[in-house]
Design a protein around this motif. Structure first.
Motif, PDB file in Angstrom:
ATOM      1  N   PHE A 188      -2.452 -33.090  12.822  1.00 46.53           N
ATOM      2  CA  PHE A 188      -1.578 -32.351  11.900  1.00 46.53           C
ATOM      3  C   PHE A 188      -0.150 -32.339  12.426  1.00 46.53           C
ATOM      4  CE2 PHE A 188      -0.276 -28.323  13.824  1.00 46.53           C
ATOM      5  CZ  PHE A 188      -1.108 -28.255  14.929  1.00 46.53           C
ATOM      6  N   MET A 189       0.793 -32.177  11.493  1.00 47.52           N
ATOM      7  CA  MET A 189       2.208 -32.000  11.853  1.00 47.52           C
ATOM      8  C   MET A 189       2.749 -30.909  10.938  1.00 47.52           C
ATOM      9  SD  MET A 189       3.464 -35.979  11.958  1.00 47.52           S
ATOM     10  CE  MET A 189       5.117 -35.710  12.607  1.00 47.52           C
ATOM     11  N   ASP A 190       3.533 -29.971  11.481  1.00 48.06           N
ATOM     12  CA  ASP A 190       4.134 -28.963  10.611  1.00 48.06           C
ATOM     13  C   ASP A 190       5.490 -29.464  10.100  1.00 48.06           C
ATOM     14  OD1 ASP A 190       5.963 -28.567  12.646  1.00 48.06           O
ATOM     15  OD2 ASP A 190       5.458 -26.472  13.001  1.00 48.06           O
ATOM     16  N   SER A 191       6.163 -28.646   9.274  1.00 45.28           N
ATOM     17  CA  SER A 191       7.360 -29.147   8.575  1.00 45.28           C
ATOM     18  C   SER A 191       8.479 -29.527   9.561  1.00 45.28           C
ATOM     19  CB  SER A 191       7.864 -28.118   7.570  1.00 45.28           C
ATOM     20  OG  SER A 191       8.181 -26.927   8.248  1.00 45.28           O
ATOM     21  N   LEU A 192       8.657 -28.713  10.630  1.00 45.64           N
ATOM     22  CA  LEU A 192       9.723 -29.042  11.595  1.00 45.64           C
ATOM     23  C   LEU A 192       9.421 -30.348  12.327  1.00 45.64           C
ATOM     24  CD1 LEU A 192      10.783 -25.722  13.372  1.00 45.64           C
ATOM     25  CD2 LEU A 192      12.288 -27.336  12.187  1.00 45.64           C
ATOM     26  N   GLY A 208       5.236 -28.924   3.650  1.00 45.99           N
ATOM     27  CA  GLY A 208       5.052 -27.907   4.683  1.00 45.99           C
ATOM     28  C   GLY A 208       4.233 -28.433   5.851  1.00 45.99           C
ATOM     29  N   ALA A 209       3.425 -29.462   5.593  1.00 46.65           N
ATOM     30  CA  ALA A 209       2.567 -30.005   6.664  1.00 46.65           C
ATOM     31  C   ALA A 209       1.978 -31.340   6.248  1.00 46.65           C
ATOM     32  CB  ALA A 209       1.431 -29.029   6.965  1.00 46.65           C
ATOM     33  N   TYR A 210       1.635 -32.149   7.256  1.00 49.26           N
ATOM     34  CA  TYR A 210       0.858 -33.377   7.046  1.00 49.26           C
ATOM     35  C   TYR A 210      -0.492 -33.208   7.740  1.00 49.26           C
ATOM     36  CZ  TYR A 210       4.863 -36.652   6.139  1.00 49.26           C
ATOM     37  OH  TYR A 210       5.934 -37.335   5.648  1.00 49.26           O
ATOM     38  N   ALA A 243      -0.416 -16.815  14.411  1.00 51.51           N
ATOM     39  CA  ALA A 243       0.159 -16.078  15.553  1.00 51.51           C
ATOM     40  C   ALA A 243       1.436 -16.761  16.036  1.00 51.51           C
ATOM     41  CB  ALA A 243      -0.861 -15.989  16.686  1.00 51.51           C
ATOM     42  N   ILE A 244       1.441 -18.091  16.059  1.00 49.75           N
ATOM     43  CA  ILE A 244       2.647 -18.818  16.507  1.00 49.75           C
ATOM     44  C   ILE A 244       3.812 -18.480  15.568  1.00 49.75           C
ATOM     45  CG2 ILE A 244       3.680 -21.125  16.776  1.00 49.75           C
ATOM     46  CD1 ILE A 244       0.850 -22.071  17.707  1.00 49.75           C
ATOM     47  N   GLU A 245       3.529 -18.422  14.277  1.00 49.96           N
ATOM     48  CA  GLU A 245       4.595 -18.104  13.310  1.00 49.96           C
ATOM     49  C   GLU A 245       5.108 -16.671  13.538  1.00 49.96           C
ATOM     50  OE1 GLU A 245       3.518 -19.135   9.313  1.00 49.96           O
ATOM     51  OE2 GLU A 245       5.374 -18.221   8.562  1.00 49.96           O
ATOM     52  N   ARG A 246       4.159 -15.762  13.790  1.00 53.00           N
ATOM     53  CA  ARG A 246       4.554 -14.352  14.016  1.00 53.00           C
ATOM     54  C   ARG A 246       5.424 -14.244  15.283  1.00 53.00           C
ATOM     55  NH1 ARG A 246       2.302 -11.275  17.422  1.00 53.00           N
ATOM     56  NH2 ARG A 246       0.262 -12.290  17.484  1.00 53.00           N
ATOM     57  N   ILE A 247       5.001 -14.928  16.342  1.00 47.49           N
ATOM     58  CA  ILE A 247       5.749 -14.854  17.612  1.00 47.49           C
ATOM     59  C   ILE A 247       7.131 -15.476  17.439  1.00 47.49           C
ATOM     60  CG2 ILE A 247       5.774 -15.681  20.019  1.00 47.49           C
ATOM     61  CD1 ILE A 247       2.650 -15.562  19.912  1.00 47.49           C
ATOM     62  N   SER A 248       7.183 -16.576  16.698  1.00 48.59           N
ATOM     63  CA  SER A 248       8.475 -17.255  16.493  1.00 48.59           C
ATOM     64  C   SER A 248       9.450 -16.339  15.742  1.00 48.59           C
ATOM     65  CB  SER A 248       8.235 -18.583  15.785  1.00 48.59           C
ATOM     66  OG  SER A 248       9.005 -18.746  14.664  1.00 48.59           O
ATOM     67  N   LYS A 249       8.924 -15.583  14.769  1.00 49.16           N
ATOM     68  CA  LYS A 249       9.795 -14.633  14.026  1.00 49.16           C
ATOM     69  C   LYS A 249      10.216 -13.491  14.942  1.00 49.16           C
ATOM     70  CE  LYS A 249       8.500 -15.460   9.262  1.00 49.16           C
ATOM     71  NZ  LYS A 249       7.217 -15.482   8.586  1.00 49.16           N
ATOM     72  N   LYS A 250       9.261 -12.968  15.720  1.00 52.28           N
ATOM     73  CA  LYS A 250       9.539 -11.819  16.584  1.00 52.28           C
ATOM     74  C   LYS A 250      10.666 -12.133  17.564  1.00 52.28           C
ATOM     75  CE  LYS A 250       7.344  -8.866  20.052  1.00 52.28           C
ATOM     76  NZ  LYS A 250       6.088  -8.508  20.710  1.00 52.28           N
ATOM     77  N   TYR A 251      10.653 -13.345  18.145  1.00 53.41           N
ATOM     78  CA  TYR A 251      11.662 -13.685  19.156  1.00 53.41           C
ATOM     79  C   TYR A 251      12.811 -14.532  18.593  1.00 53.41           C
ATOM     80  CZ  TYR A 251       8.487 -11.597  22.460  1.00 53.41           C
ATOM     81  OH  TYR A 251       7.691 -10.696  23.120  1.00 53.41           O
ATOM     82  N   ASP A 252      12.811 -14.682  17.262  1.00 51.48           N
ATOM     83  CA  ASP A 252      13.878 -15.413  16.583  1.00 51.48           C
ATOM     84  C   ASP A 252      14.110 -16.788  17.231  1.00 51.48           C
ATOM     85  OD1 ASP A 252      15.838 -15.868  14.759  1.00 51.48           O
ATOM     86  OD2 ASP A 252      17.437 -14.938  15.940  1.00 51.48           O
ATOM     87  N   CYS A 253      13.009 -17.538  17.382  1.00 50.93           N
ATOM     88  CA  CYS A 253      13.137 -18.888  17.957  1.00 50.93           C
ATOM     89  C   CYS A 253      12.278 -19.854  17.142  1.00 50.93           C
ATOM     90  CB  CYS A 253      12.658 -18.885  19.407  1.00 50.93           C
ATOM     91  SG  CYS A 253      10.922 -18.485  19.557  1.00 50.93           S
ATOM     92  N   LYS A 254      12.594 -21.133  17.262  1.00 53.02           N
ATOM     93  CA  LYS A 254      11.791 -22.129  16.531  1.00 53.02           C
ATOM     94  C   LYS A 254      10.652 -22.623  17.443  1.00 53.02           C
ATOM     95  CE  LYS A 254      15.341 -23.916  13.433  1.00 53.02           C
ATOM     96  NZ  LYS A 254      16.668 -23.963  14.064  1.00 53.02           N
ATOM     97  N   ILE A 255       9.436 -22.699  16.871  1.00 52.21           N
ATOM     98  CA  ILE A 255       8.281 -23.223  17.617  1.00 52.21           C
ATOM     99  C   ILE A 255       7.556 -24.242  16.733  1.00 52.21           C
ATOM    100  CG2 ILE A 255       6.244 -22.661  19.010  1.00 52.21           C
ATOM    101  CD1 ILE A 255       7.132 -19.776  19.150  1.00 52.21           C
ATOM    102  N   PRO A 256       8.071 -25.483  16.641  1.00 53.96           N
ATOM    103  CA  PRO A 256       7.345 -26.481  15.865  1.00 53.96           C
ATOM    104  C   PRO A 256       5.984 -26.778  16.503  1.00 53.96           C
ATOM    105  CG  PRO A 256       9.215 -27.461  17.014  1.00 53.96           C
ATOM    106  CD  PRO A 256       9.307 -25.997  17.230  1.00 53.96           C
ATOM    107  N   SER A 257       5.015 -27.131  15.661  1.00 53.51           N
ATOM    108  CA  SER A 257       3.674 -27.441  16.179  1.00 53.51           C
ATOM    109  C   SER A 257       3.140 -28.701  15.539  1.00 53.51           C
ATOM    110  CB  SER A 257       2.699 -26.308  15.862  1.00 53.51           C
ATOM    111  OG  SER A 257       3.038 -25.170  16.577  1.00 53.51           O
ATOM    112  N   CYS A 258       2.329 -29.377  16.328  1.00 55.19           N
ATOM    113  CA  CYS A 258       1.766 -30.652  15.908  1.00 55.19           C
ATOM    114  C   CYS A 258       0.568 -30.850  16.823  1.00 55.19           C
ATOM    115  CB  CYS A 258       2.861 -31.685  16.180  1.00 55.19           C
ATOM    116  SG  CYS A 258       2.385 -33.389  16.092  1.00 55.19           S
TER     117      CYS A 258
END
Ligand SMILES: Cc1cc2nc3c(=O)[nH]c(=O)nc-3n(C[C@H](O)[C@H](O)[C@H](O)COP(=O)(O)OP(=O)(O)OC[C@H]3O[C@@H](n4cnc5c(N)ncnc54)[C@H](O)[C@@H]3O)c2cc1C
Length: 470
Positions: A258-262, A281-283, A363-378
């Motif tokens: 999988f790959m996310d949008s970023l 949004g994803a592949y 959870a990764i999305e929640r953490i990324s919002k909480k710390y205002d940082c980008k966390i792309p995942s693949c």
């Protein structure tokens, strides 16, 4: 442990063992051995000397010298590691396997290949193909990683869903042990329970229990038919929820990624090529293979239908080599492409049960919002292996280290709550040693320490990696 510095006497002895041309001491020449593919300067360290032995006997002499002089040795393959495993964090000798790069035998009758550790994974795959056979290990770094590095990290990769990780493809190893003994365990026998399973203890030991100098690899018949699917979805959650459905549809896909949008955007920027549905949004990327054309077609039609019924925007099927390569370029470029978003990043390698991937990504999305940082995942969806990558972007050193500490603490907590673990394939190296100690029980750590102490009482083999010993 107190180590000694590499002095002129040691350098002269090293020159006698491997020849002066195979000993590097100049700063400019050693520079490339001071890091692996971890992008953070925190995980860089200049070697005191680099040696390039050409055979196991020379390695044995070097190891004996290092024991006598109490100097650490860091084995190095292709340097593509993502855990700072090949970086000499405590100084000493970097032992590069680059000159041991011969394919020694291809046995088409018994389906084995015997190789030295410095052959690239891509060369192993190509040689097997030329004989109509498959070497099924397939990390995304295959063009530059060494097969010895794959053994030492128990590399995973794309085909692990169907064929398993590197350990499944190893039948024998020649190893220079930390005391300098040269030993062989396993070989061409498909079955072998003679004594302890040392082969699979050494696989994944990250150069801390010995140096791999020869490898007996398993080969398989080359599947005649292969098809790849690229399936865009509007959002990550819809995409990832289809994964357990595919895995339980009575098909074993060869690859399920999988790959996310970023990640898709980063790949598009890196390859400088428009990707299909690049605003998706994803592949999901899936491969099926087999010996019958109809079977392969049935499999990809079943997967395509499942995806269409579960929110896919489109299903692209590639059954020829050039379209297949185009699909895989996007996925395989992830580790390099992410630099287009931020030159410095922290790539993680968490692994959770496949059914828990949706919760982990939430959870990764929640953490990324909480710390205002980008966390792309693949990552390797079929194995539950997620490469979540924290981007530094414009942060100063202080803010970056604080961000990483906070995000990793919360991320690892979630991973363990979901029944997962720290690393699926990249290993512990130096980068995750502290975190591993935090998450293993004292009893577990004692098992690891006992093995290390029994085999390497002077702790000269890759110290500071995997285990932190006082
Ligand atoms: C673009 C990219 C994509 C990647 N994709 C994947 C992937 O799909 N799957 C995956 O698992 N990993 C992946 N990786 C990580 C990396 O390629 C693997 O960990 C690989 O197995 C490392 O091999 P190497 O030869 O580069 O080893 P190195 O980085 O040189 O070393 C890794 C570790 O192995 C030890 N070592 C090396 N050779 C020996 C030896 N002969 N004997 C004993 N110890 C040794 C080193 O001391 C070190 O601890 C990727 C990395 C990049 C940059």
């Amino acid at each position: 442990m107190q180590y000694n510095k590499v002095n002129d006497g040691i350098i002269e002895e090293l020159k006698t063992i491997v020849g002066a041309a195979n000993v590097l001491t100049e700063h400019e020449k050693m520079e490339m051995y001071a890091r692996d593919e971890v992008s953070d300067q925190l995980w860089e360290k200049m070697p005191e000397v680099v040696v390039k032995p050409e055979n196991a006997l020379q390695i044995s002499e070097i190891v004996k010298l290092a024991n006598r002089e109490l100097v650490p040795i860091t084995p190095r393959g292709g340097g593509t590691g993502l855990a700072a495993g090949a970086v000499p964090m405590i100084g000493g000798i970097v032992l590069s396997l680059e000159k041991m790069n011969r394919i020694l035998e291809v046995d088409t009758e018994n389906l084995f290949m015997v190789v030295e550790p410095g052959v690239t994974t891509g060369e192993v795959q190509k040689t097997a193909r030329e004989h109509g056979l498959l070497y099924a290990g397939d990390p995304c770094s295959a063009d530059s990683s060494f097969i010895g590095g794959n053994v030492a990290t128990n590399a995973g990769g794309n085909k692990a869903v169907k064929y398993g990780v590197t350990t499944r493809h190893i039948y024998g190893l020649e190893i220079v042990m930390p005391n300098g003994d040269i030993v062989t365990f396993g070989g061409k026998n498909v079955k072998d329970v003679t004594g302890y399973d040392i082969v699979h203890l050494i696989v994944g030991s990250e150069g801390t229990l010995g140096i791999v100098t020869k490898i007996w690899l398993k080969l398989m018949p080359l599947p005649k038919y292969v098809a790849d699917l690229l399936i865009p979805f509007a959002d990550m959650q819809t995409a990832i929820k289809v994964v357990p459905k595919i895995m339980t549809a009575g098909i074993i896909p060869t690859c399920l990624e999988f790959m996310d949008s970023l990640s898709i955007k980063a790949a598009e920027m890196y390859l400088n090529k428009k990707l299909p549905y690049s605003d998706a949004g994803a592949y999901i990327i899936c491969e099926v293979d087999g010996t019958s054309e109809t079977q392969v077609q049935d499999d990809y039609e079943t997967i395509g239908k499942l995806c269409q019924e579960n929110g896919a925007l489109e299903v692209f099927v590639a059954d020829n080599k050039s379209t297949q390569e185009r699909i895989w370029k996007a996925r395989k470029s992830y580790a390099e492409a992410i630099r287009m978003l931020s030159p410095v990043y922290c790539m993680e390698d968490i692994v959770v049960p496949v059914s828990e991937i949706p919760k982990c990504l939430e959870a990764i999305e929640r953490i990324s919002k909480k710390y205002d940082c980008k966390i792309p995942s693949c990552g390797h969806a079929g194995d539950g292996n997620i490469h979540a990558t924290i981007l530094r972007e414009g942060r100063d050193d202080h803010a970056w280290h604080e961000l990483k500490d906070n995000v990793l603490r919360e991320l690892y907590e979630v991973v363990y709550q979901l029944g997962g673990n720290l690393s699926g394939e990249h290993g512990i190296g130096a980068k995750r040693a502290e975190a591993m100690h935090k998450h293993m029980t004292e009893a577990q750590l004692n098992v690891l320490r006992s093995i290390k102490k029994a085999l390497d009482p002077n702790n000269i083999m890759n110290p500071g990696k995997v285990l932190v010993l006082q």
